[in-house]
Design a protein around this motif. Structure first.
Motif, PDB file in Angstrom:
ATOM      1  N   TRP A 133      22.603 -18.596   1.577  1.00 40.71           N
ATOM      2  CA  TRP A 133      21.466 -18.944   2.422  1.00 40.71           C
ATOM      3  C   TRP A 133      20.802 -17.684   2.949  1.00 40.71           C
ATOM      4  CZ3 TRP A 133      24.227 -23.135   5.838  1.00 40.71           C
ATOM      5  CH2 TRP A 133      24.453 -24.271   5.039  1.00 40.71           C
ATOM      6  N   ALA A 134      21.637 -16.698   3.331  1.00 36.28           N
ATOM      7  CA  ALA A 134      21.091 -15.445   3.858  1.00 36.28           C
ATOM      8  C   ALA A 134      20.221 -14.791   2.787  1.00 36.28           C
ATOM      9  CB  ALA A 134      22.229 -14.521   4.277  1.00 36.28           C
ATOM     10  N   THR A 135      20.696 -14.807   1.547  1.00 37.39           N
ATOM     11  CA  THR A 135      19.921 -14.215   0.463  1.00 37.39           C
ATOM     12  C   THR A 135      18.579 -14.934   0.322  1.00 37.39           C
ATOM     13  OG1 THR A 135      22.029 -13.926  -0.644  1.00 37.39           O
ATOM     14  CG2 THR A 135      20.050 -13.484  -1.943  1.00 37.39           C
ATOM     15  N   TRP A 136      18.607 -16.257   0.316  1.00 34.29           N
ATOM     16  CA  TRP A 136      17.370 -17.019   0.152  1.00 34.29           C
ATOM     17  C   TRP A 136      16.407 -16.787   1.317  1.00 34.29           C
ATOM     18  CZ3 TRP A 136      16.220 -17.780  -4.409  1.00 34.29           C
ATOM     19  CH2 TRP A 136      17.135 -18.238  -5.355  1.00 34.29           C
ATOM     20  N   LEU A 137      16.963 -16.674   2.505  1.00 34.57           N
ATOM     21  CA  LEU A 137      16.140 -16.404   3.678  1.00 34.57           C
ATOM     22  C   LEU A 137      15.437 -15.067   3.497  1.00 34.57           C
ATOM     23  CD1 LEU A 137      15.758 -17.945   6.319  1.00 34.57           C
ATOM     24  CD2 LEU A 137      17.452 -16.441   7.368  1.00 34.57           C
ATOM     25  N   GLY A 138      16.171 -14.081   2.983  1.00 36.05           N
ATOM     26  CA  GLY A 138      15.610 -12.756   2.714  1.00 36.05           C
ATOM     27  C   GLY A 138      14.471 -12.838   1.714  1.00 36.05           C
ATOM     28  N   PHE A 139      14.695 -13.568   0.613  1.00 38.35           N
ATOM     29  CA  PHE A 139      13.657 -13.713  -0.416  1.00 38.35           C
ATOM     30  C   PHE A 139      12.414 -14.386   0.163  1.00 38.35           C
ATOM     31  CE2 PHE A 139      16.853 -13.051  -3.846  1.00 38.35           C
ATOM     32  CZ  PHE A 139      16.155 -12.075  -4.522  1.00 38.35           C
ATOM     33  N   THR A 140      12.632 -15.419   0.988  1.00 37.83           N
ATOM     34  CA  THR A 140      11.506 -16.143   1.574  1.00 37.83           C
ATOM     35  C   THR A 140      10.665 -15.208   2.447  1.00 37.83           C
ATOM     36  OG1 THR A 140      12.987 -18.027   1.646  1.00 37.83           O
ATOM     37  CG2 THR A 140      10.907 -18.259   2.822  1.00 37.83           C
ATOM     38  N   CYS A 141      11.337 -14.434   3.315  1.00 44.97           N
ATOM     39  CA  CYS A 141      10.607 -13.519   4.197  1.00 44.97           C
ATOM     40  C   CYS A 141       9.863 -12.476   3.379  1.00 44.97           C
ATOM     41  CB  CYS A 141      11.578 -12.808   5.146  1.00 44.97           C
ATOM     42  SG  CYS A 141      12.127 -13.870   6.463  1.00 44.97           S
ATOM     43  N   ALA A 142      10.549 -11.908   2.368  1.00 45.61           N
ATOM     44  CA  ALA A 142       9.932 -10.867   1.549  1.00 45.61           C
ATOM     45  C   ALA A 142       8.716 -11.441   0.813  1.00 45.61           C
ATOM     46  CB  ALA A 142      10.949 -10.316   0.555  1.00 45.61           C
ATOM     47  N   GLY A 143       8.850 -12.655   0.290  1.00 47.02           N
ATOM     48  CA  GLY A 143       7.751 -13.292  -0.437  1.00 47.02           C
ATOM     49  C   GLY A 143       6.552 -13.508   0.474  1.00 47.02           C
ATOM     50  N   PHE A 144       6.829 -13.945   1.683  1.00 45.26           N
ATOM     51  CA  PHE A 144       5.780 -14.177   2.675  1.00 45.26           C
ATOM     52  C   PHE A 144       5.056 -12.864   2.968  1.00 45.26           C
ATOM     53  CE2 PHE A 144       4.564 -14.809   7.203  1.00 45.26           C
ATOM     54  CZ  PHE A 144       3.678 -15.855   6.989  1.00 45.26           C
ATOM     55  N   GLY A 145       5.839 -11.792   3.166  1.00 49.34           N
ATOM     56  CA  GLY A 145       5.268 -10.473   3.441  1.00 49.34           C
ATOM     57  C   GLY A 145       4.375 -10.011   2.299  1.00 49.34           C
ATOM     58  N   PHE A 146       4.827 -10.251   1.079  1.00 45.35           N
ATOM     59  CA  PHE A 146       4.077  -9.838  -0.111  1.00 45.35           C
ATOM     60  C   PHE A 146       2.716 -10.535  -0.160  1.00 45.35           C
ATOM     61  CE2 PHE A 146       3.163 -10.099  -4.703  1.00 45.35           C
ATOM     62  CZ  PHE A 146       3.181  -8.734  -4.999  1.00 45.35           C
ATOM     63  N   VAL A 147       2.719 -11.850   0.055  1.00 47.66           N
ATOM     64  CA  VAL A 147       1.473 -12.628   0.022  1.00 47.66           C
ATOM     65  C   VAL A 147       0.503 -12.132   1.087  1.00 47.66           C
ATOM     66  CG1 VAL A 147       0.482 -14.917   0.399  1.00 47.66           C
ATOM     67  CG2 VAL A 147       2.572 -14.667  -0.958  1.00 47.66           C
ATOM     68  N   ILE A 148       1.023 -11.925   2.295  1.00 46.31           N
ATOM     69  CA  ILE A 148       0.180 -11.429   3.390  1.00 46.31           C
ATOM     70  C   ILE A 148      -0.447 -10.091   3.008  1.00 46.31           C
ATOM     71  CG2 ILE A 148       0.236 -10.546   5.755  1.00 46.31           C
ATOM     72  CD1 ILE A 148       0.679 -13.292   6.128  1.00 46.31           C
ATOM     73  N   ALA A 149       0.370  -9.201   2.416  1.00 40.88           N
ATOM     74  CA  ALA A 149      -0.120  -7.872   2.039  1.00 40.88           C
ATOM     75  C   ALA A 149      -1.282  -8.005   1.064  1.00 40.88           C
ATOM     76  CB  ALA A 149       1.014  -7.064   1.418  1.00 40.88           C
ATOM     77  N   ILE A 150      -1.145  -8.857   0.037  1.00 40.15           N
ATOM     78  CA  ILE A 150      -2.210  -9.063  -0.954  1.00 40.15           C
ATOM     79  C   ILE A 150      -3.484  -9.549  -0.253  1.00 40.15           C
ATOM     80  CG2 ILE A 150      -2.933 -10.421  -2.963  1.00 40.15           C
ATOM     81  CD1 ILE A 150      -0.747  -8.787  -3.917  1.00 40.15           C
ATOM     82  N   VAL A 151      -3.303 -10.528   0.638  1.00 31.14           N
ATOM     83  CA  VAL A 151      -4.455 -11.089   1.347  1.00 31.14           C
ATOM     84  C   VAL A 151      -5.206  -9.980   2.089  1.00 31.14           C
ATOM     85  CG1 VAL A 151      -5.160 -12.581   3.266  1.00 31.14           C
ATOM     86  CG2 VAL A 151      -3.504 -13.408   1.567  1.00 31.14           C
ATOM     87  N   TYR A 152      -4.457  -9.118   2.791  1.00 29.92           N
ATOM     88  CA  TYR A 152      -5.112  -8.056   3.559  1.00 29.92           C
ATOM     89  C   TYR A 152      -5.815  -7.063   2.652  1.00 29.92           C
ATOM     90  CZ  TYR A 152      -3.173  -9.654   7.942  1.00 29.92           C
ATOM     91  OH  TYR A 152      -2.894 -10.393   9.033  1.00 29.92           O
ATOM     92  N   ILE A 153      -5.168  -6.702   1.527  1.00 27.61           N
ATOM     93  CA  ILE A 153      -5.776  -5.729   0.602  1.00 27.61           C
ATOM     94  C   ILE A 153      -7.103  -6.282   0.069  1.00 27.61           C
ATOM     95  CG2 ILE A 153      -5.531  -4.634  -1.671  1.00 27.61           C
ATOM     96  CD1 ILE A 153      -2.513  -4.389  -1.006  1.00 27.61           C
ATOM     97  N   VAL A 154      -7.071  -7.545  -0.364  1.00 25.28           N
ATOM     98  CA  VAL A 154      -8.275  -8.166  -0.920  1.00 25.28           C
ATOM     99  C   VAL A 154      -9.384  -8.213   0.123  1.00 25.28           C
ATOM    100  CG1 VAL A 154      -9.233 -10.333  -1.810  1.00 25.28           C
ATOM    101  CG2 VAL A 154      -7.037  -9.494  -2.668  1.00 25.28           C
ATOM    102  N   ARG A 155      -9.004  -8.596   1.343  1.00 22.95           N
ATOM    103  CA  ARG A 155     -10.013  -8.689   2.403  1.00 22.95           C
ATOM    104  C   ARG A 155     -10.614  -7.316   2.713  1.00 22.95           C
ATOM    105  NH1 ARG A 155      -9.333 -13.270   6.496  1.00 22.95           N
ATOM    106  NH2 ARG A 155     -10.015 -11.695   7.973  1.00 22.95           N
ATOM    107  N   ARG A 156      -9.765  -6.287   2.711  1.00 22.93           N
ATOM    108  CA  ARG A 156     -10.240  -4.923   2.956  1.00 22.93           C
ATOM    109  C   ARG A 156     -11.247  -4.514   1.875  1.00 22.93           C
ATOM    110  NH1 ARG A 156      -7.847  -0.384   5.830  1.00 22.93           N
ATOM    111  NH2 ARG A 156      -9.171  -1.001   7.521  1.00 22.93           N
ATOM    112  N   MET A 157     -10.899  -4.819   0.590  1.00 19.57           N
ATOM    113  CA  MET A 157     -11.780  -4.455  -0.516  1.00 19.57           C
ATOM    114  C   MET A 157     -13.113  -5.195  -0.414  1.00 19.57           C
ATOM    115  SD  MET A 157      -9.323  -3.751  -3.803  1.00 19.57           S
ATOM    116  CE  MET A 157      -9.126  -5.442  -4.184  1.00 19.57           C
ATOM    117  N   MET A 158     -13.060  -6.409   0.163  1.00 17.82           N
ATOM    118  CA  MET A 158     -14.291  -7.183   0.327  1.00 17.82           C
ATOM    119  C   MET A 158     -15.046  -6.748   1.588  1.00 17.82           C
ATOM    120  SD  MET A 158     -12.757 -10.844  -0.777  1.00 17.82           S
ATOM    121  CE  MET A 158     -13.960 -11.767   0.123  1.00 17.82           C
ATOM    122  N   GLY A 159     -14.462  -5.763   2.296  1.00 15.30           N
ATOM    123  CA  GLY A 159     -15.146  -5.223   3.458  1.00 15.30           C
ATOM    124  C   GLY A 159     -14.914  -5.986   4.746  1.00 15.30           C
ATOM    125  N   VAL A 160     -13.892  -6.878   4.748  1.00 11.02           N
ATOM    126  CA  VAL A 160     -13.612  -7.605   5.987  1.00 11.02           C
ATOM    127  C   VAL A 160     -12.608  -6.798   6.811  1.00 11.02           C
ATOM    128  CG1 VAL A 160     -12.902  -9.813   6.969  1.00 11.02           C
ATOM    129  CG2 VAL A 160     -13.897  -9.716   4.678  1.00 11.02           C
TER     130      VAL A 160
END
Ligand code: UDP
Ligand code: MG
Length: 308
Positions: free
Chosen positions: A227-254
């Motif tokens: 469970w600890a491993t899966w919790l880690g993967f879930t958090c890391a996955g969430f962080g990754f998605v957020i990072a992509i969202v911010y990068i894209v928004r920055r490139m779009m000038g937001v």
């Protein structure tokens, strides 16, 4: 011969009635019998009462431990010393009615090698302890590799073949009802209504019960680690998605600076908490590895009366 094993820790109020009722039940079973009272470091007059009972009826025996080792080690000590071709376990506070023994023995004579006494209802389900008691088995079935563990405590009967295998188990942090299911053989159960303890206060502290519940779950599964491993993967996955969202928004000038101090602080505490919890789970396992590695005896016998 039938052996009954009963752990005793300061049960002077219950012992006279217990001795009378257990002896009466065993008499019915037309076989030779013995009762082994394991005195788990009692500080009241329990030991004297058992000694006096032995003087009057030598089939009542005493195994006195050198101090209080706890419920499960005490029962284990008794099982190690039992000579019967079937061994019956019951608590010393009359929560497990001795009158059920003939029913257990009847099932054994039908050919079952493990007979568990399952609680149809329980009278001790009030308050925090009671809530814990009720939640415990559903939780255990989910967490551990014992998906069909019945709602049964130690109360029950084991055939000699099962007891011999039980006596080979070396582990220190033990949960006997689980080990009994794990051992296999031909198992069945009978139902009974669990009474409240006849007299006195519960002798197991809440802390001990929590440790017992953790032993039960952790010693039959490593699933919490996964469970600890899966919790880690879930958090890391969430962080990754957020990072992509911010990068894209920055490139779009937001402007990405929509997150303020409060959000950051909450996230930090939250993630810190998750990390500490997973370290805690890891620690529970490591602590148990350490306990097992020390190889200290599970109990120390101080005195045997009527036993060799
Ligand atoms: N007991 C024991 N050692 C301990 C605590 C309890 O031998 O350290 C015995 C106690 O005397 C009783 C049985 O184990 O016969 C069950 O204890 P208790 O009724 O306190 O536990 P609960 O029913 O609350 O699980
Ligand atoms: Mg009890």
């Amino acid at each position: 011969m039938l052996s009954a094993v009963i752990p005793i820790y300061n049960e002077q109020e219950n012992l006279p009635e217990l001795i009378r009722r257990v002896s009466a039940s065993l008499e019915q079973a037309d076989a030779d019998w013995e009762v082994i009272f394991v005195d788990d470091g009692s500080r009241d007059s329990s030991t004297q009462i058992i000694r006096a009972a032995h003087a009057a009826q030598p089939r009542i025996k005493l195994l006195a431990l050198s101090r209080n080792f706890g419920h499960q080690p005490a029962i284990t000590a008794g099982i190690h010393h039992a000579k019967g071709s079937a061994v019956i376990l019951l608590d010393g506070d009359l929560q497990d009615p001795p009158e059920l023994i003939p029913e257990l023995v009847a099932k054994w004579k039908e050919g079952f090698q493990v007979v568990m006494a399952k609680r149809r209802s329980r009278a001790d389900s009030a308050g925090t302890r009671g809530l814990g008691f009720r939640l415990f088995y559903p939780l255990l079935r989910r967490v551990s590799d014992l998906p069909d563990a019945p709602d049964a405590g130690i109360f029950g009967l084991m055939d000699r073949a099962v007891v011999d295998q039980f006596n080979r188990l070396p582990e220190r942090n033990r949960f006997i009802p689980g080990l009994r299911v794990w051992l296999g053989f031909k198992q069945t159960s009978v139902e009974y209504d669990r009474q409240d303890r006849a007299a006195g206060q519960p002798k197991q502290t809440l802390g001990r019960l929590i440790k017992y519940a953790l032993d039960a779950m952790l010693s039959f599964s490593t699933r919490p680690l996964r469970w600890a491993t899966w919790l880690g993967f879930t958090c890391a996955g969430f962080g990754f998605v957020i990072a992509i969202v911010y990068i894209v928004r920055r490139m779009m000038g937001v402007d990405p600076a929509a997150i303020g101090f409060t959000t950051l602080f909450t996230m930090m505490i939250f993630l810190g908490g998750i990390q500490l919890i997973t370290i805690g789970i890891l620690g529970e396992y490591i602590g148990r590895i350490y306990e097992e590695l020390k190889q200290r005896p599970l109990y120390i016998v101080q005195e045997r009366v009527g036993l060799d």
